[in-house]
Design an enzyme around this catalytic site. Structure first.
Site, mmCIF file in Angstrom:
data_model
loop_
_atom_site.group_PDB
_atom_site.id
_atom_site.type_symbol
_atom_site.label_atom_id
_atom_site.label_comp_id
_atom_site.label_asym_id
_atom_site.label_seq_id
_atom_site.Cartn_x
_atom_site.Cartn_y
_atom_site.Cartn_z
ATOM 1 N N GLU A 167 -6.406 -1.402 -6.599
ATOM 2 C CA GLU A 167 -5.583 -0.428 -7.326
ATOM 3 C C GLU A 167 -4.475 -1.200 -8.034
ATOM 4 O OE1 GLU A 167 -5.635 3.728 -4.788
ATOM 5 O OE2 GLU A 167 -4.304 2.155 -4.070
ATOM 6 N N SER A 187 0.832 -1.200 0.000
ATOM 7 C CA SER A 187 0.000 0.000 0.000
ATOM 8 C C SER A 187 0.867 1.249 0.000
ATOM 9 C CB SER A 187 -0.918 0.005 1.226
ATOM 10 O OG SER A 187 -0.139 -0.026 2.395
ATOM 11 N N ASN A 227 -4.917 6.264 -0.786
ATOM 12 C CA ASN A 227 -4.192 6.723 0.397
ATOM 13 C C ASN A 227 -3.647 8.133 0.245
ATOM 14 O OD1 ASN A 227 -4.664 4.666 2.173
ATOM 15 N ND2 ASN A 227 -2.874 3.484 1.557
ATOM 16 N N HIS A 238 -3.137 -3.624 -5.329
ATOM 17 C CA HIS A 238 -3.436 -3.209 -3.957
ATOM 18 C C HIS A 238 -4.895 -3.471 -3.614
ATOM 19 C CE1 HIS A 238 -3.940 0.289 -0.893
ATOM 20 N NE2 HIS A 238 -3.674 -0.832 -0.277
#
Lengths: 263, 282
Positions: free
Chosen positions: B151, B118, B189, B139
Site C-alpha cells: 500500500e 501500518s 486494515n 506498507h
C-alpha cells in the site's frame, strides 16, 4: 457436478420443485436444481433468463404448477411485501407436505412463521446471489419448524452435493452478514476516496487473500441485495454500525449486476 | 550510489524488505541500533534466500548476488547517500518522528523517506521533517518477501513525483502497488475490520460457534481462512490493537468498535498460536 452425461428426466419423474423470488436468485437456484432428476417449476411475473433444459418449466401464475412438490424455494430478499404475497399464495396452492424453504437473509424465520398458517414446514435459507457457487448452504428454523423439515432440506442439499449448516435464526445469518458488511465498508472507503475501486479490490485480494475484491463482489451479488441486507441488519439491531453508505444506496438504485456503473 | 536503498530497522519487516530490494538489484544498507537485531535480521534473510533456492524460486546465483548487495551498519550516517530510505522501526509515533528528523538532516535533499507503518499518519510523520513532500507510506505485508501487495500511502503534503517514484520502485521490487490516501487503517486494515468484527458479534450473539462460523466462512464464502483461525494466526492482541487504533482514529465510529471477547482473550493471555491457545488449541 457434471451435467452433460447425466440422465435428464421429463415431467414424468413425479418429483418437482418450485422456485420463485428475486430474479438473480431464481436463476442460480433453478440452474442448480435442474441438475437433479426433478422438474423445476419457475414462477415469476416475467420470464427470467434460464438454461434451455426440458425439466425447467416457466409459469406466470401458479395455476399449472403441481400442488404436491418436494419443496418450494421462496427466494425474495428485497421486497417484504412481495415476499409475504408469494408465501401466502404458496401456502394456499401447495399441499401441506410440500416444504417451504424461504430466504431468511433479510427476515427471520420466526418473523415469517408468525405470518404463516402452516409454519411447521418453513425452513430458512441464506439465499444471496453468488453463494451457491460454494459447497455449503446455511439453514435456520423458527421454533415452530418441524424437525423433519430440517432433515429433508438437508437431504435435498446432500443430493445436490452441498453441505448444510444450521445456525441460529438471526437477520443476515452468518456469511451474508459478513460479506455485505465488507461490501458496505468498501463503498464507504470508495466514497471517502481512500482509494480507487480497482485498488480496493486488489488490496483485499492480495493483502488478505479474499476470494473476491469487495467492490466486484458487491457487483456480482447486486448492490440492491447488499443494501437490503444492510437495511435489514440496521432495522433489526437498531445500530448505526449497520447503516448503508450513501454510495451503496446510489449503486443499488442503479440496479447494476455484473457491470461497472461507477468509476 | 545512485541505486542505494537504506532500510532502518532489521526486524521481521525490515529484513524482509531488505531482501526484496537486494533481489531487485539494489545496493541495500540495513541499519539497526542493536547489533544483535542486525545479526538476527541477516540470518533470516540468508535462511529465506536458501529456502527460495531449495524451492527453485531463485537460482543459487540470484541468492549469492542478493547476499552481496546487502551491507549492515549501526551508524545511521552510513545512509547519507541513499536515494530512498524505508523505515520499519517500532510502531510508535514519537520514535518514528525522531528518526525521520535525523534522516532529514542526513539525507540528500531529493531523497525520499518511506515508512512501513501500518497504523500511523504519514502526514504526522512528514510534519516532523522539512521535506513532507518527500515522505510517503510504503506498507508491506508480512512476510514481505512473499506477499505481493504494497500500500503506497500519500500524506497530505506528499508530492506527485514522490508517489510516482515510489510506485515505480515498488514495481521494480516485483510487488503490486495500490495507492491509498492517508486515512486510518489505509485500505486493508480498514476494509477488513468487519471480517473480524462481525464474526465476533455472531459469536457473542450465539448465532453459531467458533468452529461453525469458520466452516461457513470458508465453505460458503470461499475464504481461505475463517476469521477465528486468522485471528489466532495474527495474534488476538495484534488484531485487537489494530481494531482499537482504527476505532480511536475514527473518533469511535461504531463500525470499528472492538468486541469484549477480544479483550477477554487478551486478558487471559489466550493470544492464539503464539501462546498455544486462542479460539483453538495448538
Amino acid at each position: 457436478m457434471g451435467m452433460s452425461s447425466k440422465k435428464r428426466s421429463t415431467r414424468t419423474s413425479g418429483k418437482a420443485f418450485l422456485v420463485c423470488g428475486d430474479e438473480h436468485l431464481i436463476q442460480e437456484y433453478t440452474e442448480l436444481l435442474a441438475y437433479s432428476d426433478a422438474d423445476v417449476f419457475v414462477w415469476h411475473e416475467r420470464k427470467p433468463d434460464l438454461p434451455n433444459l426440458k425439466n425447467i418449466l416457466y409459469n406466470r401464475a401458479l395455476t399449472r404448477v403441481p400442488k404436491k412438490l418436494i419443496a418450494v424455494f421462496e427466494l425474495t430478499n428485497i421486497s417484504f411485501e412481495k415476499k409475504l404475497e408469494r408465501l401466502s399464495k404458496i401456502e394456499n396452492h401447495c399441499a401441506k407436505e410440500s416444504l417451504i424453504i424461504s430466504s431468511t437473509v433479510c427476515h427471520t424465520a420466526t418473523g415469517l412463521a408468525a405470518r404463516l398458517i402452516t409454519p411447521q414446514r418453513l425452513v430458512g435459507i441464506a439465499a444471496l446471489p453468488t453463494l451457491l457457487q460454494n459447497e455449503l448452504v446455511e439453514l435456520t428454523r423458527s421454533p415452530l419448524t418441524h424437525n423433519d423439515a430440517i432433515k429433508t432440506t438437508g437431504e435435498i442439499f446432500f443430493d445436490l452435493k452441498k453441505e448444510v449448516s444450521l445456525v441460529d435464526d438471526r437477520v443476515g445469518m452468518v456469511i451474508p452478514r459478513i460479506v455485505c458488511c465488507l461490501v458496505n465498508e468498501a463503498t464507504f472507503a470508495l466514497q471517502e476516496e481512500v482509494a480507487s475501486m480497482e485498488d480496493i479490490d486488489t488490496a483485499m485480494k492480495y493483502g488478505v487473500n479474499y476470494p473476491n475484491g469487495p467492490v466486484e463482489w458487491g457487483e456480482k451479488i447486486g448492490f440492491d441485495q447488499v443494501l437490503a441486507v444492510m437495511d435489514a441488519l440496521q432495522h433489526d439491531t437498531g445500530e448505526e454500525r449497520y447503516r448503508p453508505s450513501p454510495l451503496l444506496r446510489k449503486l443499488a438504485a442503479g440496479l447494476a449486476i455484473g457491470e461497472r456503473i461507477w468509476s | 550510489m545512485a541505486n542505494t536503498i537504506g532500510i532502518v530497522g532489521a526486524g521481521t519487516m525490515g529484513s524482509g524488505i531488505a531482501q526484496v530490494a537486494a533481489l531487485a538489484g539494489y545496493t541495500v544498507i540495513l541499519y539497526d541500533i542493536e547489533q544483535s537485531a542486525i545479526e538476527k535480521g541477516i540470518n533470516t534473510i540468508y535462511n529465506n534466500l536458501a529456502k527460495g533456492v531449495e524451492k527453485k524460486k531463485l537460482t543459487e546465483k540470484d541468492s549469492e548476488i542478493a547476499r552481496e548487495q546487502i551491507s549492515t551498519t549501526n551508524d545511521l550516517l552510513r545512509l547519507k547517500d541513499a536515494t530512498t530510505v524505508i523505515e520499519a522501526v517500532v510502531e510508535r509515533l514519537d520514535i518514528k518522528q525522531a528518526l525521520l528528523q535525523r534522516l532529514d538532516d542526513i539525507l540528500p535533499h531529493e531523497s525520499i523517506i518511506a515508512s512501513n507503518t501500518s497504523s500511523l499518519s504519514i502526514t504526522a510523520l512528514g510534519a516532523s521533517t522539512e521535506r513532507p513532500d518527500r515522505v510517503i507510506g510504503m506498507h508491506f505485508f508480512n512476510p514481505a518477501h512473499i506477499m505481493k501487495l504494497v500500500e503506497i500511502v500519500k500524506g497530505k503534503e506528499t508530492s506527485h513525483t514522490t508517489i510516482s517514484r515510489i510506485t515505480s520502485l515498488t514495481k521494480e521490487f516485483g510487488k503490486l502497488p495500490v495507492l491509498a490516501s492517508d486515512t486510518p487503517g489505509f485500505i486493508v486494515n480498514r476494509v477488513a475490520r468487519p471480517f473480524y468484527g462481525e464474526a465476533l458479534r455472531l459469536l457473542g450473539e450465539g448465532v453459531a460457534s467458533v468452529e461453525e462460523i469458520d466452516r461457513i466462512v470458508k465453505k460458503s464464502g470461499g475464504f481461505k481462512m475463517g476469521p477465528f483461525e486468522l485471528m489466532d494466526l495474527i495474534g488476538i492482541d495484534v488484531n485487537l490493537s489494530v481494531s482499537r487504533s482504527v476505532y480511536e482514529q475514527y473518533f469511535h465510529e461504531s463500525r470499528y468498535r472492538p468486541h469484549p471477547i477480544q479483550q477477554q482473550m487478551v486478558d487471559g493471555n489466550l493470544l492464539g498460536r503464539k501462546t498455544g491457545k486462542g479460539f483453538y488449541e495448538y
